[in-house]
Design a protein around this motif. Structure first.
Motif, PDB file in Angstrom:
ATOM      1  N   SER A 141      40.838  40.215  36.945  1.00 54.87           N
ATOM      2  CA  SER A 141      42.197  40.062  36.410  1.00 54.87           C
ATOM      3  C   SER A 141      43.243  40.374  37.476  1.00 54.87           C
ATOM      4  O   SER A 141      44.249  39.666  37.604  1.00 54.87           O
ATOM      5  CB  SER A 141      42.396  40.962  35.192  1.00 54.87           C
ATOM      6  N   ALA A 145      45.907  37.756  38.960  1.00 50.16           N
ATOM      7  CA  ALA A 145      47.338  38.059  38.925  1.00 50.16           C
ATOM      8  C   ALA A 145      47.946  37.975  40.319  1.00 50.16           C
ATOM      9  O   ALA A 145      49.066  37.482  40.497  1.00 50.16           O
ATOM     10  CB  ALA A 145      47.565  39.442  38.328  1.00 50.16           C
ATOM     11  N   LEU A 155      48.358  30.273  36.351  1.00 55.61           N
ATOM     12  CA  LEU A 155      47.412  30.979  35.498  1.00 55.61           C
ATOM     13  C   LEU A 155      46.906  30.066  34.392  1.00 55.61           C
ATOM     14  O   LEU A 155      47.702  29.481  33.660  1.00 55.61           O
ATOM     15  CB  LEU A 155      48.084  32.214  34.884  1.00 55.61           C
ATOM     16  N   ASP A 158      43.263  34.794  31.699  1.00 55.04           N
ATOM     17  CA  ASP A 158      42.847  36.090  32.243  1.00 55.04           C
ATOM     18  C   ASP A 158      41.464  36.483  31.735  1.00 55.04           C
ATOM     19  O   ASP A 158      40.654  37.033  32.475  1.00 55.04           O
ATOM     20  CB  ASP A 158      43.885  37.152  31.850  1.00 55.04           C
ATOM     21  N   VAL A 177      48.237  39.175  31.250  1.00 59.91           N
ATOM     22  CA  VAL A 177      47.138  39.639  32.100  1.00 59.91           C
ATOM     23  C   VAL A 177      47.003  41.140  31.955  1.00 59.91           C
ATOM     24  O   VAL A 177      47.992  41.881  32.035  1.00 59.91           O
ATOM     25  CB  VAL A 177      47.390  39.259  33.568  1.00 59.91           C
ATOM     26  N   ILE A 187      50.706  44.322  42.269  1.00 57.72           N
ATOM     27  CA  ILE A 187      51.191  42.999  41.879  1.00 57.72           C
ATOM     28  C   ILE A 187      52.707  42.929  42.021  1.00 57.72           C
ATOM     29  O   ILE A 187      53.256  41.911  42.479  1.00 57.72           O
ATOM     30  CB  ILE A 187      50.768  42.664  40.443  1.00 57.72           C
TER      31      ILE A 187
END
Length: 312
Positions: A141, A145, A155, A158, A177, A187
């Motif tokens: 995940s 991301a 995306l 997820d 996510v 992130i």
């Protein structure tokens, strides 16, 4: 009309009354809740998602409501119901967002809605899909991301790879996510505009933070992608970032281990996975540095594009 287009009062009234019908692509779900916490959180995470017309068939209804408890102060707990039946043990009200995500996961995993589904994150570079199949805790995940945060990938999902039974394509389901521990900070460094729900401590998985899916990914929710790469990630805190070819046999076994409702279509399910593995270039990726891992996967996509241009 989208969830985010409703003013806060109208949103609360709809959630507390008839509910909101959200068109998630593979399914339409009706969401109900009288919790002010959920009414504030839902547009943060699902603001770009469209509302389905009132007469649309609803696959299931998810309701979040306060519940009394003999062991806890009244109304401090929240109960999640799927089609009127309790789905999980009551949790603290701060868990309402996670409970909703778990309810969607449970419904998708148990019903499939005409697709073959397995546990994986999926992103797309153009119309070519990168599948990241792995169990929880592998970092799939976070890696998905990070790829999406660059703006070069969109995306698709997820939690689930949604493989079309008829077309063999991967269909988008770009929900929030789920990021663990301090990964939201990593992130946010890549994508300063990324939006996150408040972090929620959990007993078994540690702190979890839900990241809002990019608006561009939600807008492309009807645009499937063809399987192109399959990379099984392994987070190795002390190791280098290494991409290795993987045998198709190992890749296929890895997918089969992550499938939900395996064999529901008999031999057809086996053939679907076999065709998928034949269509992709399988690898394993050991990584300790998120930035390096993203660069390696960007390079994989670029080299594939260069090879395709040379062949043409």
């Amino acid at each position: 009309m989208t969830v985010g287009s409703l003013d806060p009062q109208a949103l609360r009234q709809r959630l507390a009354g008839p509910g909101l019908q959200i068109d998630l692509g593979p399914m339409v779900t009706r969401v109900r809740s009288t919790l002010p916490e959920f009414a504030a959180l839902f547009p943060l995470l699902y603001g770009d998602w469209p509302l389905a017309p009132a007469d649309t068939f609803t696959d299931f209804t998810c309701e979040l409501r306060p519940t009394l408890s003999l062991r806890h102060a009244p109304h401090r707990r929240v109960l999640c119901l799927i089609d009127g039946q309790p789905a999980f043990a009551p949790q603290g009200r701060g868990m309402c967002g996670l409970l909703f995500e778990w309810a969607l996961n449970w419904s998708l995993a148990n019903h499939g809605l005409g697709h073959l589904m397995f546990h994986a994150a999926v992103v797309a570079h153009g119309d070519d899909a990168l599948i990241l199949p792995a169990p929880s805790g592998s970092g799939k995940s976070t890696l998905a991301a990070a790829l999406v945060a660059t703006g070069r990938w969109r995306l698709l999902s997820d939690e689930f790879a949604v493989l079309g039974v008829e077309d063999g394509l991967l269909h988008p389901l770009p929900r929030p996510v789920s990021l663990k521990n301090d990964m939201p900070r990593a992130i946010a460094a890549l994508a300063p505009d990324a939006r996150f729900a408040p972090t929620v401590p959990t007993a078994h998985k540690g702190p979890i933070t839900l990241m809002r899916p990019p608006a561009a990914s939600v807008a492309a929710r009807a645009r499937p992608a063809r399987p192109r790469w399959l990379v099984t990630p392994h987070y190795t805190p002390e190791g280098d970032t290494l991409l290795h070819p993987q045998s198709r046999g190992h890749a296929m076994m890895g997918i089969l281990e992550q499938c939900f409702e395996w064999g529901r279509r008999g031999r057809r399910d086996f053939d679907l996975v076999a065709d998928l593995v034949e269509a992709v270039t399988p690898h394993t990726l050991a990584h300790a540095d998120l930035g390096r891992a993203v660069a390696v996967l960007d390079g994989l996509a670029s080299s594939s594009a260069t090879a395709a241009e040379a062949a043409a």
